[in-house]
Design an enzyme around this catalytic site. Structure first.
Site, PDB file in Angstrom:
ATOM      1  N   HIS A   1       0.813  -1.206   0.000  1.00  0.00           N
ATOM      2  CA  HIS A   1       0.000   0.000   0.000  1.00  0.00           C
ATOM      3  C   HIS A   1       0.853   1.264   0.000  1.00  0.00           C
ATOM      4  O   HIS A   1       0.502   2.258  -0.633  1.00  0.00           O
ATOM      5  CB  HIS A   1      -0.925  -0.008   1.219  1.00  0.00           C
ATOM      6  CG  HIS A   1      -1.985   1.047   1.180  1.00  0.00           C
ATOM      7  ND1 HIS A   1      -3.067   0.981   0.336  1.00  0.00           N
ATOM      8  CD2 HIS A   1      -2.131   2.196   1.885  1.00  0.00           C
ATOM      9  CE1 HIS A   1      -3.832   2.044   0.525  1.00  0.00           C
ATOM     10  NE2 HIS A   1      -3.290   2.798   1.458  1.00  0.00           N
TER      11      HIS A   1
ATOM     12  N   HIS B   1     -10.009   3.192  -0.938  1.00  0.00           N
ATOM     13  CA  HIS B   1     -10.239   2.876   0.467  1.00  0.00           C
ATOM     14  C   HIS B   1     -11.120   1.629   0.514  1.00  0.00           C
ATOM     15  O   HIS B   1     -12.182   1.607   1.136  1.00  0.00           O
ATOM     16  CB  HIS B   1     -10.873   4.053   1.209  1.00  0.00           C
ATOM     17  CG  HIS B   1     -10.166   4.387   2.488  1.00  0.00           C
ATOM     18  ND1 HIS B   1     -10.808   4.690   3.665  1.00  0.00           N
ATOM     19  CD2 HIS B   1      -8.847   4.444   2.780  1.00  0.00           C
ATOM     20  CE1 HIS B   1      -9.914   4.934   4.620  1.00  0.00           C
ATOM     21  NE2 HIS B   1      -8.717   4.783   4.104  1.00  0.00           N
TER      22      HIS B   1
END
Length: 732
Positions: free
Chosen positions: A42, A88
């Protein structure tokens, strides 16, 4: 150090060995936690960085490309448009309201961190079938979260897209995009320059929410994911509004050296990235970090992802002035450290050193992998499926009504009615059209924006699907009257450690790159979201393209609705016998097979530029691209949006299903007053753009006449089906 601890951080044995080599010793738990989040996929892009280097990232309008908090494009008159999209996904699958809300909050901070005032938000959402109770729960929560945050902070949510497919049943996608405006001279960057300059934490207090959010986003979801609910942050849009105004005021003073949002990995990522970009170091005493919980450890403080916080490097001596500005807005600004010249991120708790790591070890020295790529076996069977054996259905009107009532094609009013898309009074074209448009106050210009991706195309041919995602985004902007300028992308895929998934990723990225080069829309930044899998089942590959465009004259803005009786309807581009990957095939025949529509990028560019010229010269009244559902659905949408019917003739010698529901690319429907027809057709002929005059606008019915068949549907009936479909599902 217990072996299982570094595994818990998501690190491999080889990576743990690299860390020991960099430090020249065993890391302590705080250091290992810091490496764990910064070397997670990430934050580090370790599995994607090599592929992303193929993207075109420069151009005459590019002021800031990848590497900063957001990209910036020059729109003339000393102004820039700042924009970015990020995912998200995992947090939203666990806690849909807060997951989506904090996704919006985070992307807004990326924009004002650059010194820009956020002017609009968009999103790209994916869920499982609307027939699924869980999918409706996630859908409802995500939309409420986006609306709650955006409406409270006062930034209009002007557009986006929503798709439903069983592959997203357990792993929804929530991609948030934000756009801002800036005077180019005022651009701020996330750098920690000037040894001795003070480092301040500003905004909200630090809590235990969001710890390990970055590592959580770098693994597959499973039955234990619900236990990680604490990894989902909690947002406060009212505090973010104060933070936004305080930061923009501060930047204008010239006291700021650098500023960065505390997003994924919180204080860890902001401090290490700012120091690394500047080639400096940073020393912090985390005992000085304002906290809302007692007894927090250095590990928890460094990894917390509490929202509405920024890290600011100010000019030495300006500490009091900075604190006074934040106090004016009711916010804390606390000096916690300083910039150093030793290249190290040094974390102290009082006089005790909790961690000491070379800043570049957390960024530039992160491992970069070239994963194995293998073409998936499913593609051979799917692409070679013999579509010629499909029966022709006689009632094409009923097929149209069925498609208009499916979640992917139906109006998304149920979604955008929850958004305040007019706040700020700059929205010229809101949700529901090809692209949203905002006026730029004090000028005649406007900004258009859209998000696009047909994941079914990417599943059936990742490279071609990637090309089409870019082409359709650009086509949507052109249909609004805007020149496409640049791209931000959010690449959502499964587990990259699986060769078939990594092959999808590489091919899709190659297609995006090819289309961006041809259409002259450089990539200024974005996000990669891997590990979108649940129990080993991956989502459809979904490389979402966010794109912005420029209208030099806002009075020439275009919409898709038919405008006046007797206007002439013209199709730019060609109808082809292509049914592979279509909504018709999926919905009516239950098949997701064949090759997706072919695309000629040079032909696409020619049609887009010609359409833009027609709009600029005031020769056409409406424009709409042909996409999901094909020509018949595009015509229906034009009728519904304009409240007018049409009489159309399709004379090509091909199957009615291909003519009506094929999704051939590079097609745009325009209308023109009959007195301007000669000029329009002359321009098309000179530019060698294929076209066909389809018929006339007028009446209360959409009538489509073919060779031996006819469709006749009342506009009011189509509108009822189109506008009510999603609400009906949500009332189940």
């Amino acid at each position: 150090m217990k072996k299982e601890f570094w595994r818990k951080m998501g690190l491999s044995e080889e990576e743990y060995g690299m860390i020991k080599g960099i430090l020249g010793r065993d890391p302590n738990e705080v250091e290992l936690g810091i490496f764990g989040v910064m070397w997670s996929e990430h934050c580090s892009y370790k599995n994607s960085k090599a592929v992303l280097r193929s993207f075109p990232t420069t151009g005459e309008r590019v002021v800031q490309g990848p590497g900063e908090n957001a990209g910036v494009l020059d729109i003339g008159d000393g102004q820039g448009v700042v924009f970015k999209i990020e995912s998200h996904n995992h947090p939203s699958a666990i806690e849909p309201y807060q997951g989506a809300a904090t996704g919006v909050g985070g992307i807004i901070r990326d924009i004002f961190t650059m010194g820009a005032r956020p002017i609009a938000s968009l999103n790209s959402l994916r869920f499982g079938s609307l027939k699924s109770k869980r999918s409706r729960y996630l859908f409802n929560g995500v939309v409420a979260g986006i609306a709650g945050y955006g409406n409270c902070i006062g930034i209009p949510t002007i557009g986006g897209e929503v798709y439903f497919h069983p592959s997203y049943e357990e792993n929804c996608l929530v991609n948030a995009m934000c756009i801002g405006l800036i005077d180019i001279k005022d651009i701020a960057k996330g750098v920690a320059q000037g040894p001795g300059n003070p480092v301040l934490v500003v905004g909200a207090k630090t809590g235990k929410d969001g710890i390990h959010g970055a590592t959580f986003a770098s693994e597959e979801l499973n039955e234990k994911s619900e236990e990680k609910r604490p990894a989902v942050q909690v947002g406060d849009p009212f505090m973010e509004k104060l933070l936004l105004e305080a930061c923009l005021e501060l930047i204008k003073t010239g006291y700021v050296v650098g500023m960065q949002d505390m997003g994924a990995a919180g204080l860890t990522s902001s401090s290490s990235e700012m120091a690394s970009r500047a080639g400096t170091g940073m020393e912090m005493d985390i005992a000085k970090v304002p906290r809302r919980e007692t007894g927090m450890t250095p590990y928890e403080i460094m990894l917390s992802e509490s929202q509405e916080r920024m890290l600011v490097v100010a000019k030495s001596g300006a500490e009091k002035a900075v604190q006074d500005i934040f106090a004016k807005w009711g916010l804390e600004a606390v000096v916690i450290g300083k910039v150093t010249d030793d290249g190290y991120l040094t974390v102290k708790e009082g006089d005790e050193v909790a961690a000491r790591i070379p800043a570049k070890a957390l960024t530039e020295m992160c491992p970069v992998y070239a994963k194995e790529a293998k073409k998936p076996e499913y593609l051979i069977k799917a692409q070679e499926y013999d579509l010629s054996t499909l029966p022709e259905l006689g009632d094409y009107g009923q097929v149209m009504m069925t498609l208009l009532g499916t979640g992917n094609i139906a109006s998304k009013e149920w979604v955008y009615r929850q958004y305040d898309y007019m706040v700020g009074l700059n929205t010229v074209v809101g949700p529901g059209s090809d692209a949203a448009v905002l006026r730029i106050k004090g000028t005649n210009k406007g900004i258009a924006a859209t998000t696009d991706c047909n994941a079914r195309y990417v599943y059936l041919d990742p490279r071609q699907g990637g090309q089409i995602a870019v082409a359709e985004a650009a086509r949507n902007l052109v249909c609004a009257g805007a020149l496409p300028l640049g791209v931000t992308d959010c690449l959502n895929f499964g587990n990259p450690e699986k060769p078939e998934i990594f092959w999808q990723f590489k091919e899709a990225a190659a297609g995006i790159s090819e289309a961006c080069r041809t259409l002259e829309t450089p990539v200024t930044g974005g996000n990669v979201s891997f590990y979108n899998e649940t129990k080993g089942e991956a989502i459809y590959p979904t490389p979402v393209v966010g794109m912005v465009g420029l209208l030099e004259d806002i009075s020439r803005v275009m919409t898709m609705g038919f405008k006046d009786e007797d206007d002439i309807i013209i199709l730019l581009g060609e109808n082809k016998d292509e049914l592979g990957g279509t909504a018709y095939l999926s919905v009516i025949h239950g098949l997701e097979a064949g090759k997706p529509p072919s695309i000629d990028l040079e032909a696409e560019r020619l049609i887009q530029r010609t359409t833009l010229a027609l709009i600029k010269e005031g020769l056409v009244k409406s424009a709409h691209d042909c996409a999901e559902g094909g020509l018949s659905i595009a015509l229906a949408e034009c009728c519904i949006a304009g409240g007018l019917g049409a009489d159309v003739v399709l004379s090509e010698e091909m199957k009615a299903s291909s003519l009506l529901f094929g999704e051939s690319q590079s097609r745009i429907i325009v209308t023109a007053h009959k007195e301007k027809m000669e000029k329009v057709l002359s321009r098309l002929s000179i530019n060698k753009v294929p076209y066909k005059v389809l018929g006339n606008v007028g009446g209360e019915y959409l009538t489509i006449n073919g060779s031996g068949w006819k469709v006749r549907l009342a506009v009011c009936d189509m509108e009822e089906k189109y506008r009510r479909a999603i609400a009906c599902y949500m009332d189940m």
